[in-house]
Each structure stands twice: as C-alpha cells, then as structure tokens.
Scaffold this active site. Structure first.
Site, PDB file in Angstrom:
ATOM      1  N   SER A 154      57.246 -72.818 -13.179  1.00 49.18           N
ATOM      2  CA  SER A 154      58.241 -73.748 -13.905  1.00 49.18           C
ATOM      3  C   SER A 154      59.439 -74.054 -13.576  1.00 49.18           C
ATOM      4  CB  SER A 154      59.148 -72.708 -15.483  1.00 49.18           C
ATOM      5  OG  SER A 154      57.239 -72.053 -16.108  1.00 49.18           O
ATOM      6  N   LYS A 214      59.544 -77.409 -14.310  1.00 46.37           N
ATOM      7  CA  LYS A 214      60.500 -78.635 -15.093  1.00 46.37           C
ATOM      8  C   LYS A 214      61.805 -79.169 -15.513  1.00 46.37           C
ATOM      9  CE  LYS A 214      57.966 -75.110 -18.731  1.00 46.37           C
ATOM     10  NZ  LYS A 214      57.139 -73.791 -18.408  1.00 46.37           N
ATOM     11  N   SER A 218      61.155 -71.311 -21.224  1.00 44.18           N
ATOM     12  CA  SER A 218      60.126 -71.717 -20.495  1.00 44.18           C
ATOM     13  C   SER A 218      58.848 -71.965 -20.888  1.00 44.18           C
ATOM     14  CB  SER A 218      60.656 -70.523 -19.066  1.00 44.18           C
ATOM     15  OG  SER A 218      59.561 -71.114 -18.213  1.00 44.18           O
TER      16      SER A 218
END
Length: 332
Positions: free
Chosen positions: A109, A112, A167
């Site tokens: 993640s 991101k 997330s």
C-alpha cells in the site's frame, strides 16, 4: 555512500542519471517503457541547447539525494529486520543510511503515495466521485477497505483520507476510475509520473498495491515519489492526520459518517517516536509478498525534513524496530 554530501554539479548529475538506469539488484527487468532519456538529455546539456527561463541549465538531480550502491554498515542497526531501508536528508541531499535501496520489491500500500500524488495533480479536492460495482467487486475479503459501497458519492478530499489513513483499496479504485476513466488508464498515469520523477526501476499496474509480478518499486524510487508528494500541502495535511471524521452520501442520498484512523504506529502512539525525531506522517503497506513496508516524513532536531523508507520488514514490530534504529542513528 555513508555521510557523503551529494549536492552535485551538473556533470556529476549526468553520472547519477546513468547510475539510476544501470544499477539494480538481481534480475534487472526493463518492463517500463519511455525511461529517462539520459543520452538525449546529456547531449542537450553538453551542447547548451537545453532550455531554461533564467538561462541556467537545470540539473535533473540537483535537488535530490543521490547515492551509490554500497550498504551502510552500522552496529546500531539490525539490518536483518528488513530487506531494504534508507534515510534521506532532504535539504542536504545526503543518504545517511543505505540498505539495498535499488533492489526491486513489492510496495504493497505504499503504492498509494503515488495514487494520491496523481489524484492531487489531476483532480479537484471538491469534485464528487461515484463508487462503481467494479471499484469494489475486484477486491477480496481480506483486502483493506474504508467501507465504500456501490452508488456512494464522495469528494476526492474525503476519498484521499480513506486512501491514506485506513489504506482503503476501495478508495484507491474509486479515485482511479473517476480521475482516469479506468484503473488501467490510471496505472498509465502512475507509470508516466514515475518516469518523470526518475523512478525508472518501478512499474505499477494498479492504484492500491495488491501484489502483481509487474507491480514493483525500490526504496530509492519510493523516496523520489514521496519527495514529490510532500511538496503538496494537502498531501502533508492528510498523512499527518491521526483520525478523520468522514462524511459522504450513499446511493439514496443519505449522509454516511465514518471515523477513519491512521495506520501509522508512530502517530497513534503504538510505537514510540525515535529519539530526536518528530514524525509528521507517512504510509504503511503490508501483504504476504511485500512484507511490512513504511515510508515516513519527519523532522530532526535541527527541524530539517527527513524521508525514511523500510521495505519488506519481517514483521510489523521488526519494521518499526529498524525504522526507529535508522532514524535514531542517522537522522540528526
């Protein structure tokens, strides 16, 4: 290299660009097209044909941390806690701790960060995004989400909080579809931006970071991407928020409220901040393939900005252990 300043003159910058293209760990797959055109660019600089509004030839790496391939040796850091780790002194251009920073790894993640950067560049924080079936249907039950449902109407600003704090992979898909028209088109934007920033050992196929063999980056490339993102005040505001009260509309027009908490253990108090360091914010990432990853934006005792990266930690505790060690010993 350890504690070597890299405020480069233009000719050293050329060497940097070549090292970024040629240096890697393991099998150096060239999956990314349209890489930084070092030879064309070098020729332009040498001939004086590169354009500049103030007649000064601007160097690609003039304001970046640049380092070699040697790992830092330190008795104060348990390097076995993670595959890659680094401390980047943003103002001085030093890389004061370096551990496999050019080795390709799954980013989970931490992907991101780039998703948010693209969204802030192409979108309007107040624009309404609509949640489609596809945005949530392709996520498995174990995927981290922020709870969006089909037909929800949410601003880009709120979606970014869902993306960066808890997330949300659903938020990532919603942002991608609404900004670029499809997740595939958004991935094209991500790869183009990575190339623009010099992150040439990276390739992205989705906005959330779930594992794919063609979705990878390095600790150094994450630094390049994050360094660009923290120039945006809205991005810094979001990643430094401990908890956010989100509000948006469902498919029937009713108001939905949720509390989204940051996954950053330093901000939540789960882990004590490193000595002499103030953590502003960052992004975590975890999958079985990627291990435990963390990218941080901090300030040291001199109030200078620091970017630090840990990739493929053995466990959550190991990830925070090595992050604390590298910041305690190499941030000031």
């Amino acid at each position: 290299m350890k504690n070597i300043k890299h405020r480069m003159y233009w000719f050293v910058g050329i060497a940097f660009a070549m090292s970024v293209l040629l240096t890697g760990c393991g099998t150096d797959r060239q999956d990314v097209e349209s890489a930084y055109q070092i030879y064309d660019t070098t020729e332009a600089y040498l001939s004086g044909s590169a354009s500049s509004s103030d007649s000064v030839l601007e160097l690609f790496a003039s304001d970046l941390c640049v380092g070699g391939t040697e790992n830092t040796e330190s008795a104060n850091v348990i390097a076995e806690c993670a595959e890659s780790a680094a401390v980047f002194q943003v103002e001085s251009g030093e890389i004061t701790y370096s551990q496999n920073i050019y080795e390709k790894n799954y980013p989970a993640s931490t992907t991101k960060i780039l998703t948010a950067l693209i969204a802030l560049e192409y979108g309007d924080l107040d624009q309404l995004l609509t949640v489609s079936d596809a945005a949530i249907d392709d996520l498995d039950s174990s995927s981290s989400v922020c709870g969006l449902e089909k037909g929800d109407q949410i601003t880009l600003r709120e979606a970014l909080y869902g993306l960066m704090l808890c997330s949300g992979n659903d938020a990532a898909n919603v942002i991608a579809e609404n900004i670029a028209g499809s997740t595939e088109a958004f991935a094209d934007l991500m790869n183009a931006k990575a190339q623009e920033l010099g992150a040439t050992h990276s390739h992205f196929v989705n906005a959330h970071g779930l594992p794919d063999e063609d979705h990878y980056t390095t600790a150094y490339d994450l630094y390049l991407i994050f360094n660009e993102a923290v120039k945006n005040e809205d991005f810094v505001t979001i990643i430094s928020t401990t908890s956010h009260e989100a509000s948006y509309l469902d498919a029937s027009g009713n108001t939905v409220t949720q509390t989204w908490a940051n996954t950053n253990g330093y901000l939540t108090g789960t882990y004590e901040m490193p000595e002499g360091v103030t953590v502003i914010g960052g992004k975590t990432g975890t999958t079985a393939a990627a291990g435990y990853c963390l990218v941080l934006y901090s300030t040291n005792e001199a109030d200078s900005p620091i970017i630090s990266v840990v990739m493929k930690g053995n466990s959550r505790s190991d990830m925070y252990k090595i992050m604390t060690q590298i910041l305690t010993n190499f941030a000031n």
